[in-house]
Design a protein around this motif. Structure first.
Motif, mmCIF file in Angstrom:
data_model
loop_
_atom_site.group_PDB
_atom_site.id
_atom_site.type_symbol
_atom_site.label_atom_id
_atom_site.label_comp_id
_atom_site.label_asym_id
_atom_site.label_seq_id
_atom_site.Cartn_x
_atom_site.Cartn_y
_atom_site.Cartn_z
ATOM 1 N N PRO A 1 0.814 -1.216 0.000
ATOM 2 C CA PRO A 1 0.000 0.000 0.000
ATOM 3 C C PRO A 1 0.849 1.269 0.000
ATOM 4 O O PRO A 1 0.474 2.267 -0.609
ATOM 5 C CB PRO A 1 -0.810 -0.128 1.295
ATOM 6 N N ARG A 2 1.994 1.219 0.671
ATOM 7 C CA ARG A 2 2.825 2.423 0.735
ATOM 8 C C ARG A 2 3.365 2.790 -0.646
ATOM 9 O O ARG A 2 3.373 3.965 -1.028
ATOM 10 C CB ARG A 2 3.973 2.227 1.728
ATOM 11 N N ALA A 3 3.818 1.806 -1.404
ATOM 12 C CA ALA A 3 4.286 2.092 -2.756
ATOM 13 C C ALA A 3 3.148 2.643 -3.606
ATOM 14 O O ALA A 3 3.355 3.559 -4.419
ATOM 15 C CB ALA A 3 4.860 0.824 -3.392
ATOM 16 N N ALA A 4 1.950 2.113 -3.409
ATOM 17 C CA ALA A 4 0.796 2.621 -4.151
ATOM 18 C C ALA A 4 0.505 4.072 -3.778
ATOM 19 O O ALA A 4 0.143 4.882 -4.640
ATOM 20 C CB ALA A 4 -0.422 1.744 -3.886
ATOM 21 N N ARG A 5 0.669 4.414 -2.511
ATOM 22 C CA ARG A 5 0.447 5.810 -2.093
ATOM 23 C C ARG A 5 1.477 6.734 -2.733
ATOM 24 O O ARG A 5 1.148 7.847 -3.165
ATOM 25 C CB ARG A 5 0.506 5.922 -0.569
ATOM 26 N N VAL A 6 2.723 6.286 -2.783
ATOM 27 C CA VAL A 6 3.762 7.099 -3.418
ATOM 28 C C VAL A 6 3.439 7.304 -4.890
ATOM 29 O O VAL A 6 3.529 8.417 -5.425
ATOM 30 C CB VAL A 6 5.146 6.461 -3.237
ATOM 31 N N LEU A 7 3.063 6.219 -5.579
ATOM 32 C CA LEU A 7 2.722 6.328 -6.998
ATOM 33 C C LEU A 7 1.537 7.263 -7.198
ATOM 34 O O LEU A 7 1.547 8.094 -8.122
ATOM 35 C CB LEU A 7 2.392 4.946 -7.559
ATOM 36 N N SER A 8 0.531 7.157 -6.335
ATOM 37 C CA SER A 8 -0.642 8.007 -6.465
ATOM 38 C C SER A 8 -0.261 9.480 -6.412
ATOM 39 O O SER A 8 -0.775 10.303 -7.186
ATOM 40 C CB SER A 8 -1.638 7.680 -5.348
ATOM 41 N N GLY A 9 0.663 9.822 -5.526
ATOM 42 C CA GLY A 9 1.106 11.208 -5.430
ATOM 43 C C GLY A 9 1.743 11.704 -6.713
ATOM 44 O O GLY A 9 1.504 12.842 -7.139
ATOM 45 N N TRP A 10 2.538 10.858 -7.340
ATOM 46 C CA TRP A 10 3.171 11.256 -8.592
ATOM 47 C C TRP A 10 2.156 11.364 -9.733
ATOM 48 O O TRP A 10 2.245 12.273 -10.572
ATOM 49 C CB TRP A 10 4.284 10.280 -8.964
ATOM 50 N N LEU A 11 1.186 10.452 -9.770
ATOM 51 C CA LEU A 11 0.205 10.488 -10.849
ATOM 52 C C LEU A 11 -0.752 11.658 -10.723
ATOM 53 O O LEU A 11 -1.361 12.073 -11.713
ATOM 54 C CB LEU A 11 -0.576 9.173 -10.883
ATOM 55 N N GLU A 12 -0.888 12.210 -9.523
ATOM 56 C CA GLU A 12 -1.684 13.428 -9.376
ATOM 57 C C GLU A 12 -1.025 14.575 -10.134
ATOM 58 O O GLU A 12 -1.701 15.480 -10.640
ATOM 59 C CB GLU A 12 -1.826 13.796 -7.890
ATOM 60 N N ARG A 13 0.309 14.526 -10.218
ATOM 61 C CA ARG A 13 1.051 15.576 -10.923
ATOM 62 C C ARG A 13 1.325 15.219 -12.374
ATOM 63 O O ARG A 13 1.353 16.082 -13.250
ATOM 64 C CB ARG A 13 2.382 15.838 -10.208
ATOM 65 N N LEU A 14 1.544 13.921 -12.627
ATOM 66 C CA LEU A 14 1.914 13.460 -13.971
ATOM 67 C C LEU A 14 1.008 12.302 -14.368
ATOM 68 O O LEU A 14 1.359 11.134 -14.192
ATOM 69 C CB LEU A 14 3.377 13.014 -13.992
ATOM 70 N N PRO A 15 -0.176 12.578 -14.890
ATOM 71 C CA PRO A 15 -1.111 11.513 -15.245
ATOM 72 C C PRO A 15 -0.518 10.560 -16.283
ATOM 73 O O PRO A 15 0.273 10.949 -17.143
ATOM 74 C CB PRO A 15 -2.307 12.273 -15.831
ATOM 75 N N ALA A 16 -0.909 9.278 -16.178
ATOM 76 C CA ALA A 16 -0.481 8.251 -17.135
ATOM 77 C C ALA A 16 -1.698 7.421 -17.515
ATOM 78 O O ALA A 16 -1.868 6.290 -17.048
ATOM 79 C CB ALA A 16 0.610 7.383 -16.525
ATOM 80 N N PRO A 17 -2.587 7.948 -18.346
ATOM 81 C CA PRO A 17 -3.854 7.280 -18.645
ATOM 82 C C PRO A 17 -3.712 5.955 -19.393
ATOM 83 O O PRO A 17 -4.681 5.194 -19.463
ATOM 84 C CB PRO A 17 -4.611 8.318 -19.487
ATOM 85 N N GLY A 18 -2.526 5.668 -19.918
ATOM 86 C CA GLY A 18 -2.332 4.399 -20.609
ATOM 87 C C GLY A 18 -1.675 3.331 -19.756
ATOM 88 O O GLY A 18 -1.448 2.208 -20.217
ATOM 89 N N LEU A 19 -1.381 3.647 -18.500
ATOM 90 C CA LEU A 19 -0.628 2.738 -17.623
ATOM 91 C C LEU A 19 -1.564 1.825 -16.834
ATOM 92 O O LEU A 19 -2.563 2.266 -16.278
ATOM 93 C CB LEU A 19 0.230 3.561 -16.661
ATOM 94 N N ARG A 20 -1.206 0.531 -16.777
ATOM 95 C CA ARG A 20 -1.924 -0.437 -15.949
ATOM 96 C C ARG A 20 -1.202 -0.570 -14.609
ATOM 97 O O ARG A 20 0.011 -0.761 -14.581
ATOM 98 C CB ARG A 20 -1.971 -1.807 -16.611
ATOM 99 N N ALA A 21 -1.948 -0.511 -13.510
ATOM 100 C CA ALA A 21 -1.382 -0.754 -12.184
ATOM 101 C C ALA A 21 -1.808 -2.153 -11.742
ATOM 102 O O ALA A 21 -3.001 -2.426 -11.605
ATOM 103 C CB ALA A 21 -1.862 0.288 -11.191
ATOM 104 N N LEU A 22 -0.828 -3.021 -11.527
ATOM 105 C CA LEU A 22 -1.089 -4.389 -11.099
ATOM 106 C C LEU A 22 -0.655 -4.510 -9.649
ATOM 107 O O LEU A 22 0.509 -4.273 -9.323
ATOM 108 C CB LEU A 22 -0.329 -5.378 -11.983
ATOM 109 N N CYS A 23 -1.588 -4.893 -8.776
ATOM 110 C CA CYS A 23 -1.380 -4.833 -7.330
ATOM 111 C C CYS A 23 -1.412 -6.217 -6.691
ATOM 112 O O CYS A 23 -2.169 -7.087 -7.120
ATOM 113 C CB CYS A 23 -2.449 -3.953 -6.694
ATOM 114 N N LEU A 24 -0.596 -6.395 -5.658
ATOM 115 C CA LEU A 24 -0.496 -7.680 -4.977
ATOM 116 C C LEU A 24 -1.804 -8.079 -4.300
ATOM 117 O O LEU A 24 -2.090 -9.267 -4.142
ATOM 118 C CB LEU A 24 0.631 -7.618 -3.952
ATOM 119 N N SER A 25 -2.613 -7.093 -3.899
ATOM 120 C CA SER A 25 -3.876 -7.381 -3.222
ATOM 121 C C SER A 25 -4.788 -6.171 -3.341
ATOM 122 O O SER A 25 -4.371 -5.095 -3.783
ATOM 123 C CB SER A 25 -3.630 -7.696 -1.744
ATOM 124 N N SER A 26 -6.029 -6.349 -2.915
ATOM 125 C CA SER A 26 -6.979 -5.232 -2.931
ATOM 126 C C SER A 26 -6.539 -4.135 -1.959
ATOM 127 O O SER A 26 -6.802 -2.949 -2.195
ATOM 128 C CB SER A 26 -8.384 -5.725 -2.583
#
Length: 239
Positions: free
Chosen positions: A179-204
């Motif tokens: 979850p922490r890595a996902a939070r870090v990524l979320s912060g960056w995507l708020e500034r630099l959107p990547a609408p073509g990127l798939r996020a694959l996560c270990l769990s819900s």
């Protein structure tokens, strides 16, 4: 449009901390994929005093916890309960002999330990991160066990490289193990959107911090593995 959509190399961003990121990268290469290793997290060992006087078993919820404890203390005699097979394998490689895997998440690990309560003559010690992602101790105490944490490492946020951020549209997917890595990524995507990127996560639980990024057009899609193991996560990359 991603590089994969254009018929180019299938580049996958590996965000987990080193040295685990290197193991993930090796698995991606074996699958014929091109890993981009650029962690969003870094791990730093801590040096707490270790008192095992009343400890019956050790409980590990991460490979990093195993590695940090093994560097900190030489005891390998106590039985080990591990959250999953990858963590169990790390414990065996570190020299522990009696290792059992819960093959699941923190809740599965807690249930496994509680089921063995009758044969535990002493406390459960959980060597873990300074800020653990899940609560192992509460369900153990609720199950009648004596249990405590020992912070043996801390996880720090890490900025991705400028080249990674500049090339987000050339990536097919980003792998997120926590979850922490996902939070870090979320912060960056708020500034630099990547609408073509798939996020694959270990769990819900890992996927949760990505929240509304897809609806906001800042991320292509978010998919959680059906089982919290890296094998299940990487299976999401199979066409």
């Amino acid at each position: 449009m991603t590089a994969a959509a254009r018929g180019g190399a299938r580049r996958i961003w590996v965000t987990r901390a080193l040295p685990g990121a290197e193991a993930t990268a090796a698995r991606l290469i074996a699958m014929g994929l091109e890993p981009l290793v650029d962690p969003l997290l870094a791990v730093r060992d801590l040096s707490p005093p270790v008192d095992l006087t009343d400890v019956a078993v050790l409980a590990f919820t991460s490979v990093n916890g195993v590695a940090a404890f093994a560097r900190l203390h030489g005891d390998r005699d106590r039985p080990v309960f591990a959250v999953g097979d990858r963590t169990a394998r790390a414990a065996l490689e570190a020299g522990f002999v009696d290792v059992v895997s819960a093959d699941g998440d923190v809740q599965a690990l807690a249930a496994l330990i509680v089921s063995q309560a009758a044969r535990l003559d002493g406390a459960v010690l959980h060597p873990c991160a300074l800020e653990p992602a899940g609560d192992l101790i509460s369900p153990l105490v609720a199950g009648g066990l004596s249990a405590r944490r020992l912070a043996v490492y801390e996880t720090l946020d890490r900025d991705p490289s400028p080249s990674t951020l500049a090339g987000l549209d050339g990536l097919e997917a980003v792998l997120l193990h926590s979850p922490r890595a996902a939070r870090v990524l979320s912060g960056w995507l708020e500034r630099l959107p990547a609408p073509g990127l798939r996020a694959l996560c270990l769990s819900s639980a890992v996927a949760r911090p990505l929240g509304t990024l897809v609806q906001a057009g800042r991320l292509g899609c978010v998919t959680s593995a059906p089982h919290p193991s890296e094998t299940a996560l990487l299976d999401l990359l199979t066409p």
